[in-house]
Write a protein that holds these residues in place. Structure first.
Motif, PDB file in Angstrom:
ATOM      1  N   ASP A  46      33.548  36.328  38.381  1.00  0.00           N
ATOM      2  CA  ASP A  46      33.838  35.205  39.268  1.00  0.00           C
ATOM      3  C   ASP A  46      35.088  35.489  40.086  1.00  0.00           C
ATOM      4  O   ASP A  46      35.176  35.131  41.257  1.00  0.00           O
ATOM      5  CB  ASP A  46      34.037  33.915  38.453  1.00  0.00           C
ATOM      6  CG  ASP A  46      32.761  33.479  37.763  1.00  0.00           C
ATOM      7  OD1 ASP A  46      31.701  33.498  38.420  1.00  0.00           O
ATOM      8  OD2 ASP A  46      32.817  33.139  36.571  1.00  0.00           O
ATOM      9  N   CYS A  47      36.059  36.136  39.457  1.00  0.00           N
ATOM     10  CA  CYS A  47      37.287  36.492  40.171  1.00  0.00           C
ATOM     11  C   CYS A  47      37.919  37.726  39.539  1.00  0.00           C
ATOM     12  O   CYS A  47      37.941  37.864  38.316  1.00  0.00           O
ATOM     13  CB  CYS A  47      38.278  35.327  40.165  1.00  0.00           C
ATOM     14  SG  CYS A  47      39.659  35.542  41.329  1.00  0.00           S
ATOM     15  N   ILE A  48      38.419  38.613  40.386  1.00  0.00           N
ATOM     16  CA  ILE A  48      39.141  39.803  39.950  1.00  0.00           C
ATOM     17  C   ILE A  48      40.595  39.649  40.360  1.00  0.00           C
ATOM     18  O   ILE A  48      40.901  39.411  41.535  1.00  0.00           O
ATOM     19  CB  ILE A  48      38.552  41.077  40.597  1.00  0.00           C
ATOM     20  CG1 ILE A  48      37.101  41.279  40.149  1.00  0.00           C
ATOM     21  CG2 ILE A  48      39.396  42.302  40.236  1.00  0.00           C
ATOM     22  CD1 ILE A  48      36.384  42.402  40.883  1.00  0.00           C
ATOM     23  N   ASP A  74      32.254  39.395  44.284  1.00  0.00           N
ATOM     24  CA  ASP A  74      33.292  38.928  43.371  1.00  0.00           C
ATOM     25  C   ASP A  74      34.497  38.415  44.161  1.00  0.00           C
ATOM     26  O   ASP A  74      34.917  39.024  45.144  1.00  0.00           O
ATOM     27  CB  ASP A  74      33.773  40.076  42.478  1.00  0.00           C
ATOM     28  CG  ASP A  74      32.647  40.856  41.828  1.00  0.00           C
ATOM     29  OD1 ASP A  74      31.737  41.265  42.559  1.00  0.00           O
ATOM     30  OD2 ASP A  74      32.688  41.064  40.614  1.00  0.00           O
ATOM     31  N   GLY A  75      35.067  37.303  43.711  1.00  0.00           N
ATOM     32  CA  GLY A  75      36.311  36.852  44.307  1.00  0.00           C
ATOM     33  C   GLY A  75      37.425  37.814  43.946  1.00  0.00           C
ATOM     34  O   GLY A  75      37.429  38.375  42.845  1.00  0.00           O
ATOM     35  N   SER A 114      41.151  29.196  40.850  1.00  0.00           N
ATOM     36  CA  SER A 114      40.215  28.068  40.927  1.00  0.00           C
ATOM     37  C   SER A 114      39.818  27.793  42.366  1.00  0.00           C
ATOM     38  O   SER A 114      38.650  27.496  42.666  1.00  0.00           O
ATOM     39  CB  SER A 114      40.839  26.814  40.302  1.00  0.00           C
ATOM     40  OG  SER A 114      41.085  27.006  38.920  1.00  0.00           O
ATOM     41  N   ALA A 115      40.783  27.880  43.281  1.00  0.00           N
ATOM     42  CA  ALA A 115      40.499  27.629  44.693  1.00  0.00           C
ATOM     43  C   ALA A 115      39.539  28.676  45.256  1.00  0.00           C
ATOM     44  O   ALA A 115      38.629  28.355  46.026  1.00  0.00           O
ATOM     45  CB  ALA A 115      41.799  27.615  45.497  1.00  0.00           C
ATOM     46  N   GLY A 124      34.211  24.639  48.136  1.00  0.00           N
ATOM     47  CA  GLY A 124      35.563  24.110  48.063  1.00  0.00           C
ATOM     48  C   GLY A 124      35.729  22.837  47.265  1.00  0.00           C
ATOM     49  O   GLY A 124      36.807  22.259  47.244  1.00  0.00           O
ATOM     50  N   SER A 125      34.684  22.395  46.586  1.00  0.00           N
ATOM     51  CA  SER A 125      34.747  21.115  45.869  1.00  0.00           C
ATOM     52  C   SER A 125      34.796  21.319  44.359  1.00  0.00           C
ATOM     53  O   SER A 125      34.229  22.271  43.827  1.00  0.00           O
ATOM     54  CB  SER A 125      33.528  20.263  46.219  1.00  0.00           C
ATOM     55  OG  SER A 125      33.511  19.072  45.460  1.00  0.00           O
ATOM     56  N   ASN A 126      35.476  20.392  43.674  1.00  0.00           N
ATOM     57  CA  ASN A 126      35.465  20.383  42.211  1.00  0.00           C
ATOM     58  C   ASN A 126      34.212  19.725  41.665  1.00  0.00           C
ATOM     59  O   ASN A 126      33.916  19.835  40.474  1.00  0.00           O
ATOM     60  CB  ASN A 126      36.686  19.639  41.660  1.00  0.00           C
ATOM     61  CG  ASN A 126      37.939  20.502  41.668  1.00  0.00           C
ATOM     62  OD1 ASN A 126      37.876  21.688  41.388  1.00  0.00           O
ATOM     63  ND2 ASN A 126      39.064  19.902  42.003  1.00  0.00           N
TER      64      ASN A 126
END
Length: 226
Positions: A46-48, A74-75, A114-115, A124-126
């Motif tokens: 999801d994120c690196i 990947d983010g 998270s952003a 961009g929404s939770n």
């Protein structure tokens, strides 16, 4: 969230991993360029979190180039002591989503991660809305229509993973690796995946929702619906 931390400074790497793991995320780490390259070629995240300066024959910029060459989505959040404008622009031009200069507070790092994930996966929404499902990504709660449904952490993560990949067949290997990361190496079989899916289906249907998970025999599972 499934996060890869590429950082050669042991203390910082372990602090970040502990911080995100305690928040319920799956964390993998790499301390060198060669180790990081192996992981980004084999797995998706999801994120690196990517340090630019790395031992082992390459740097973070080379990792970014590899991600771009393979069209991986990947983010990427660069975490580096380098604060020059050229480094920032090069990283962002190569596909990084954000850049955070060391030293930083872990709470700010978490907010940035998270952003990135909200932007890339959930506009961009939770709040993730899918038909009768309403999912608060930050509070980790699920409602079917107006009925709250309790999920375990793994069930919640799996439901989000399915929705993020709706319409695609995801293999048991991909599901297991996403939910457990490196820890899946100790598993003898994937029976636990079936148990999680069975529980998700039951809880959604009992709350008045639809069963969106279909078995793709011999391949894995697919989350259907529009």
């Amino acid at each position: 969230m499934k996060i890869l931390i590429i950082e050669d400074e042991e203390g910082l790497r372990e602090s970040i991993a502990e911080y995100f793991t305690e928040a319920g995320n799956i964390c993998e780490t790499a301390a060198s360029y060669s180790m990081a390259l192996t992981k980004v070629e084999l797995y998706r995240y999801d994120c690196i979190l990517l340090d630019i300066t790395l031992p082992g024959g390459g740097d973070g910029i080379s990792i970014l180039k590899k991600l771009k060459e393979n069209n991986y989505t990947d983010g990427v959040l660069i975490i580096s002591a380098k604060n020059s404008l050229d480094d920032r622009l090069q990283g962002l031009d190569l596909g990084a989503d954000d850049y955070l200069v060391k030293p930083f507070h872990l709470s700010e790092l978490k907010a940035r991660v998270s952003a990135i994930i909200r932007r890339k996966m959930y506009n961009g929404s939770n709040l993730l809305l899918f038909n009768e499902l309403s999912i608060d990504l930050q509070a980790k709660t699920v409602k079917v229509h107006d009925t709250s449904v309790k999920f375990t952490r793994k069930e919640f993560d799996l439901l989000i993973y399915f929705i993020a990949n709706k319409g695609k067949v995801v293999s048991k290997n991909a599901i297991a690796e996403h939910l457990w990361g490196d820890g899946i190496d100790i598993a003898d079989n994937f029976d636990f995946i079936y148990s999680h899916i069975k529980n998700i289906r039951k809880k959604l249907v009992e709350a008045g929702g639809n069963d969106y998970i279909e078995a793709a025999y011999g391949m894995g599972y697919k989350f259907t619906g529009k």
